[in-house]
Scaffold this active site. Structure first.
Site, PDB file in Angstrom:
ATOM      1  N   ALA A  61       0.962  -1.348  -0.074  1.00 21.72           N
ATOM      2  CA  ALA A  61       0.070   0.113   0.197  1.00 21.72           C
ATOM      3  C   ALA A  61       0.657   1.376   0.009  1.00 21.72           C
ATOM      4  CB  ALA A  61      -0.976   0.089   1.146  1.00 21.72           C
ATOM      5  N   ASP A 117      -4.796  -2.367   3.422  1.00 21.77           N
ATOM      6  CA  ASP A 117      -4.755  -1.767   1.871  1.00 21.77           C
ATOM      7  C   ASP A 117      -5.758  -0.612   1.968  1.00 21.77           C
ATOM      8  OD1 ASP A 117      -2.966  -3.070   0.209  1.00 21.77           O
ATOM      9  OD2 ASP A 117      -3.916  -4.752   1.392  1.00 21.77           O
ATOM     10  N   ASN A 165      -7.535  -6.337   3.329  1.00 18.17           N
ATOM     11  CA  ASN A 165      -5.984  -6.615   3.207  1.00 18.17           C
ATOM     12  C   ASN A 165      -5.837  -7.793   2.259  1.00 18.17           C
ATOM     13  OD1 ASN A 165      -3.259  -6.202   4.314  1.00 18.17           O
ATOM     14  ND2 ASN A 165      -3.501  -7.908   5.575  1.00 18.17           N
TER      15      ASN A 165
HETATM   16  O1  MRU Z   1      -0.960  -7.014  -3.428  1.00 21.37           O
HETATM   17  P1  MRU Z   1       0.075  -6.488  -2.884  1.00 21.37           P
HETATM   18  O2  MRU Z   1       1.312  -7.232  -2.632  1.00 21.37           O
HETATM   19  O3  MRU Z   1       0.314  -5.187  -3.220  1.00 21.37           O
HETATM   20  O4  MRU Z   1      -0.703  -6.362  -1.419  1.00 21.37           O
HETATM   21  C1  MRU Z   1      -0.313  -5.325  -0.501  1.00 21.37           C
HETATM   22  C2  MRU Z   1      -0.086  -6.193   0.817  1.00 21.37           C
HETATM   23  O5  MRU Z   1       1.268  -6.298   0.746  1.00 21.37           O
HETATM   24  C3  MRU Z   1      -0.891  -6.569   1.930  1.00 21.37           C
HETATM   25  O6  MRU Z   1      -1.961  -6.554   1.586  1.00 21.37           O
HETATM   26  C4  MRU Z   1      -0.502  -5.820   3.312  1.00 21.37           C
HETATM   27  O7  MRU Z   1      -0.639  -6.758   4.031  1.00 21.37           O
HETATM   28  C5  MRU Z   1      -1.175  -4.376   3.321  1.00 21.37           C
HETATM   29  S1  MRU Z   1      -0.110  -3.349   2.484  1.00 21.37           S
HETATM   30  C6  MRU Z   1       1.428  -3.244   3.175  1.00 21.37           C
END
Ligand code: MRU
Length: 348
Positions: free
Chosen positions: A53, A231, A241
Site C-alpha cells: 500500500a 490496504d 488486506n
Molecule cells: O498485492 P500487494 O502485495 O500490493 O498487497 C498489499 C500487501 O502487501 C498486503 O495486503 C499488506 O498486508 C498491506 S499493504 C502493506
C-alpha cells in the site's frame, strides 16, 4: 532499511528519475530499476514491480509529479487529468494510491514544483509514519512473543520500516526475543518471498508456514498475536488486506488471540462507510495457475502447478470486519475499530 550494508528506501526520486527495488525479482536478485515517465510508473504498479500500500502510494505520487513535469503547456490540464486517470486505474484497492494522486494533483495545479515537493513529502511522511507505528506497536509485543503475519507489510511494502513488521523490527532492536510465523501468502507468495527475505536480512528468527496452517498453530497455543497491514480501512474499521487475512482474524478470535492491523491514517477511507464499499481487485488467473522461480540453471522459469484446463479465480484482497480486529495501530495511536474512534483519531 539496509541491504548489504547500504541503506535503501523501496522507492525514491532524484531529479526526474524514479528509482525502485524490483520486487518481482526478490528474493533471488536485488536490482534497482529506473523510471522516467508516468506511464512506466503505471506499468510498474500494475505488474507489481512495486507493491504494498505505502510503496504504491509513494510511486503514484511520483508518477503524478512526473506527469506535471512533462505535461506540454498546450493541453496541460488535459494531459495531467488523463495521467491521473491512468495512475488511478492501475490497482483499485490500496487507498494510499488515491491519497497520493489527489494530493499531488491539487498541488500541481499551483505549480510543477509544488507537485514535486508534495510527492516527496508523501514519501517522507510514509517512512516517518511507519517508524511511529513501530514505536507504538512495540508496546504490544511481549518479550518472547510468537507473532503470525500475513503477506508483506514490511519495509518493501512501504517507503521504509513497514507497518506490520515495523513493531517487530523495533522489538528486536530493543533486545526483545521475537519469533515470526510467516504465512506464505499464495498466489504471489509475498510472505514466503518478501517477508521471509526481510526477516532473514534483519536476523529475526522466523519460519514460513503454509497459508492454511495458522488456525492449527493457534489451536496448539503457538501464536501469541497476529499483526497484518491494511490496504484500505473503512470509516467503521472494517479492513481490506491481502486475501487470506479474514480467515486468520476469525481463527484468532476463536482462540482469544489478539489480532492487530497496522496502517498509517492515510489508509483510512472515510468515504467508505463499511467494508462492503471497498473495491476488491481481481487479478489474472495466471497467478494461481503458474508459479515462477529460478531453476537449477539459475534462470527464471514459469511452471504450471494446477490441473491443465481448469479455470482459476484470483481475488487479491478480502475484508475483515471490525468485530474481529483487536486494535488498529496507526502513527497517531492505537484505536479500537468503530466509526466514533476513527473520527476522533482523524479529528473529524
Ligand atoms: O498485492 P500487494 O502485495 O500490493 O498487497 C498489499 C500487501 O502487501 C498486503 O495486503 C499488506 O498486508 C498491506 S499493504 C502493506
Amino acid at each position: 532499511m539496509e541491504v548489504d550494508g547500504r541503506k535503501y528506501r523501496t522507492v525514491w526520486m532524484e531529479g526526474s528519475t524514479v528509482f525502485l527495488i524490483e520486487q518481482n525479482l526478490l528474493p533471488f536478485e536485488f536490482r534497482i530499476k529506473e523510471l522516467r515517465t508516468y506511464s512506466d510508473c503505471c506499468h510498474a504498479i500494475t505488474i507489481m514491480t512495486v507493491r504494498g500500500a505505502g510503496a504504491i502510494g509513494a510511486m503514484a505520487g511520483f508518477a503524478m509529479a512526473l506527469a506535471f513535469m512533462k505535461a506540454p503547456s498546450q493541453d496541460f490540464l488535459l494531459f495531467v487529468m488523463k495521467a491521473r486517470g491512468e495512475i488511478e486505474s492501475t490497482r483499485p484497492t490500496a487507498r494510499n494510491l488515491f491519497y497520493a494522486t489527489e494530493r499531488v494533483f491539487s498541488e500541481g495545479l499551483i505549480s510543477r514544483e509544488a507537485a514535486m515537493e508534495e510527492a516527496h513529502r508523501i514519501a517522507d511522511k510514509d517512512a516517518l509514519d511507519s517508524k511511529m507505528i513501530g514505536e507504538i506497536g512495540n508496546v504490544l509485543i511481549p518479550h518472547g512473543a510468537r507473532i503470525e503475519t500475513h503477506c508483506n507489510a514490511g519495509w518493501l511494502a512501504f517507503v521504509d520500516y513497514g507497518t506490520a513488521l515495523s513493531p517487530v523490527y523495533i522489538a528486536h532492536e530493543r533486545g526483545k526475543e521475537v519469533f515470526v510465523y510467516v504465512d506464505e501468502t499464495r498466489p504471489r507468495s509475498q510472505g514466503a518471498r518478501l517477508t521471509a527475505w526481510e526477516l532473514h536480512n534483519a536476523g529475526i528468527p522466523h519460519v514460513i508456514i503454509p497459508d492454511n496452517a495458522g488456525a492449527h498453530l493457534m489451536s496448539q497455543g503457538k501464536i501469541d498475536l497476529v499483526i497484518t497491514g491494511a490496504d484500505r480501512i473503512a470509516a467503521n474499521g472494517d479492513t481490506a488486506n491481502k486475501i487470506g487475512t479474514l480467515e486468520k482474524a476469525i481463527a484468532a478470535k476463536e482462540y482469544n488471540i489478539p489480532f492487530y492491523i497496522a496502517a498509517p491514517t492515510s489508509t483510512i477511507d472515510i468515504t467508505c462507510k463499511s467494508g462492503s464499499d471497498i473495491i476488491i481487485e481481481e487479478r489474472s488467473p495466471e497467478e494461481i495457475l503458474y508459479q515462477e522461480g529460478p531453476g537449477e540453471d539459475g534462470k527464471n522459469h514459469k511452471i504450471l502447478v494446477c490441473s491443465p484446463g481448469s479455470a482459476a479465480l484470483n481475488p487479491a484482497f478480502d475484508v475483515t470486519p471490525g468485530k474481529f480486529i483487536t486494535g488498529i495501530i496507526t502513527e497517531k495511536g492505537l484505536i479500537r475499530p468503530g466509526e466514533e474512534n476513527i473520527r476522533n483519531l482523524l479529528k473529524l
